[in-house]
Enzyme design. Sequence first.
Site, PDB file in Angstrom:
ATOM      1  N   ARG A 187       0.149   0.590   4.248  1.00  0.00           N
ATOM      2  CA  ARG A 187       0.117  -0.806   4.710  1.00  0.00           C
ATOM      3  C   ARG A 187      -0.806  -1.596   3.792  1.00  0.00           C
ATOM      4  NH1 ARG A 187      -4.727  -1.031   4.792  1.00  0.00           N
ATOM      5  NH2 ARG A 187      -4.575  -3.104   5.697  1.00  0.00           N
TER       6      ARG A 187
ATOM      7  N   ALA B 106      -0.553  -5.666   1.933  1.00  0.00           N
ATOM      8  CA  ALA B 106       0.533  -6.293   1.172  1.00  0.00           C
ATOM      9  C   ALA B 106       0.789  -5.652  -0.214  1.00  0.00           C
ATOM     10  CB  ALA B 106       0.255  -7.791   1.052  1.00  0.00           C
TER      11      ALA B 106
ATOM     12  N   ARG C 138       9.219  -4.501   7.008  1.00  0.00           N
ATOM     13  CA  ARG C 138       8.204  -5.422   7.556  1.00  0.00           C
ATOM     14  C   ARG C 138       8.468  -6.825   7.001  1.00  0.00           C
ATOM     15  NH1 ARG C 138       2.075  -3.651   7.678  1.00  0.00           N
ATOM     16  NH2 ARG C 138       2.087  -5.053   9.466  1.00  0.00           N
TER      17      ARG C 138
ATOM     18  N   GLN D 208      -7.797  -1.797  11.744  1.00  0.00           N
ATOM     19  CA  GLN D 208      -7.872  -1.549  10.299  1.00  0.00           C
ATOM     20  C   GLN D 208      -9.298  -1.692   9.769  1.00  0.00           C
ATOM     21  OE1 GLN D 208      -5.533  -3.387  11.796  1.00  0.00           O
ATOM     22  NE2 GLN D 208      -3.570  -3.273  10.747  1.00  0.00           N
TER      23      GLN D 208
ATOM     24  N   ASP E  51      -1.278 -11.890   3.222  1.00  0.00           N
ATOM     25  CA  ASP E  51       0.077 -11.321   3.113  1.00  0.00           C
ATOM     26  C   ASP E  51       1.079 -12.293   2.534  1.00  0.00           C
ATOM     27  OD1 ASP E  51      -1.357  -9.669   5.266  1.00  0.00           O
ATOM     28  OD2 ASP E  51       0.411  -8.492   4.745  1.00  0.00           O
TER      29      ASP E  51
ATOM     30  N   ASN F   6      -2.509 -13.862   7.232  1.00  0.00           N
ATOM     31  CA  ASN F   6      -3.217 -12.581   7.118  1.00  0.00           C
ATOM     32  C   ASN F   6      -3.283 -11.977   8.517  1.00  0.00           C
ATOM     33  OD1 ASN F   6      -4.660 -10.612   5.525  1.00  0.00           O
ATOM     34  ND2 ASN F   6      -6.536 -11.299   6.531  1.00  0.00           N
ATOM     35  N   LYS F   7      -3.876 -10.815   8.607  1.00  0.00           N
ATOM     36  CA  LYS F   7      -3.959 -10.085   9.870  1.00  0.00           C
ATOM     37  C   LYS F   7      -4.409 -10.977  11.028  1.00  0.00           C
ATOM     38  CE  LYS F   7      -2.966  -6.842  10.506  1.00  0.00           C
ATOM     39  NZ  LYS F   7      -1.606  -6.640  11.065  1.00  0.00           N
TER      40      LYS F   7
HETATM   41  O1  MRU Z   1      -0.668  -4.886   9.168  1.00  0.00           O
HETATM   42  P1  MRU Z   1      -1.409  -4.581   7.894  1.00  0.00           P
HETATM   43  O2  MRU Z   1      -2.473  -3.544   8.083  1.00  0.00           O
HETATM   44  O3  MRU Z   1      -0.460  -4.247   6.763  1.00  0.00           O
HETATM   45  O4  MRU Z   1      -2.124  -5.941   7.525  1.00  0.00           O
HETATM   46  C1  MRU Z   1      -2.842  -6.001   6.331  1.00  0.00           C
HETATM   47  C2  MRU Z   1      -3.545  -7.266   6.103  1.00  0.00           C
HETATM   48  O5  MRU Z   1      -3.454  -8.190   6.862  1.00  0.00           O
HETATM   49  C3  MRU Z   1      -4.309  -7.368   4.819  1.00  0.00           C
HETATM   50  O6  MRU Z   1      -5.431  -8.175   4.979  1.00  0.00           O
HETATM   51  C4  MRU Z   1      -3.393  -7.981   3.757  1.00  0.00           C
HETATM   52  O7  MRU Z   1      -2.216  -7.239   3.645  1.00  0.00           O
HETATM   53  C5  MRU Z   1      -4.050  -8.086   2.437  1.00  0.00           C
HETATM   54  S1  MRU Z   1      -4.223  -6.538   1.659  1.00  0.00           S
HETATM   55  C6  MRU Z   1      -4.945  -6.722   0.135  1.00  0.00           C
END
Ligand code: MRU
Length: 357
Positions: A52, A54, A95, A202, A243, A253-254
């Site tokens: 996981r 991006a 995704r 995470q 993302d 983002n998350k």
């Molecule tokens: O659901 P995830 O764990 O894939 O979400 C990840 C994030 O939101 C990260 O902050 C984002 O992908 C940036 S990674 C450099």
Amino acid sequence: MKTGLTFDTVALNDQENALVIIDQTRLPNEEVILKLKTQKEIHDAIYLLQVRGAPAIGVAAAYGIYLAAKEIRTDDFDTFLKEFRVAKEYLNASRPTAVNLSWALRRMENVVLSNADRTVEEIVGLLKEEAVEIQEEDIRICRAIGEHSLSLIKKGDGLLTHCNAGQLATSRYGTATSVMYLGQEKGYDLHVYADETRPLLQGARLTAYELNKAGIDVTLICDNMASTVMKQGKIQAVFVGCDRVAMNGDAANKIGTSGVAILAKHYGIPFYVCAPSSTIDEKLSDGSQIPIEQRDGEEITTMWYQRKMTADGVKTYNPAFDVTDHELISAIITENGIARAPYTESLHKMLSGTKGH
Ligand code: MRU
């Protein structure tokens, strides 16, 4: 620049026709390496967040589509292209929010389309080269993001981050964490606060784990403690990954990131979004157009708990991402430099490779 992890987030084992990943759902307690051989295994690993973040999703998809291309049994270009596209659409559906997934797959498809005069065997060879280049580029990009970010902080700073935009979300260094690894190398004595990041943790499971392994001073907090540490003066800057960025600077983002940005604005703390230029979506004018992944409510009620935490029949709502308004973002840091408002202008310059300021 050193990180503390002894394994790759994503790698190709060409001899065994496998995509090799560390299973991120088992971290930090177990370091389990998975060899994914079928398209379904790769698709499901992305959906289940075993791989996981991006940029890492983009690299996994690039190797995944290369492995799919290797399996296509034909010498005819049109048949090859048709089967390639079926595999591409399948991986692309794993995704929706991180644009790096479709970006990497489109880049791989372009290799096929621009080499229609070559044999299928030659095209497959070129696809491998492109996937390796996507991964090597990711490493260079993360390092450059760290170097630009370092110009925005000073020695002894406290930094807050949300989710995991670290080595585990990329091929090395991370985007938001790159400044932390670089700062450590240069003796910046940084103090990092990691939001645990409900519901999938995470921050707790991945960011705290990887920074701690690298010997970086990291302190884990619950998401609802961010306001307190900001108010107490412990945070001088926030760095997050993203993302997908729309052309007006709105950034997905998350889930929870947008709340952190609102708090940062309240306390006058700069809020920085780290984004490889592959995360900028030229097709979207603003953040309302970014598709937001909805995930199973079981992630809120049950996952990571020993027992279900809600009464039967309780409804859930589980958007995996939110969009931070561009007004709340102090700067967007890409490999090409630091973009500031108005983002409609600065991001266009970034994409054409012109340095920001
Ligand atoms: O659901 P995830 O764990 O894939 O979400 C990840 C994030 O939101 C990260 O902050 C984002 O992908 C940036 S990674 C450099």
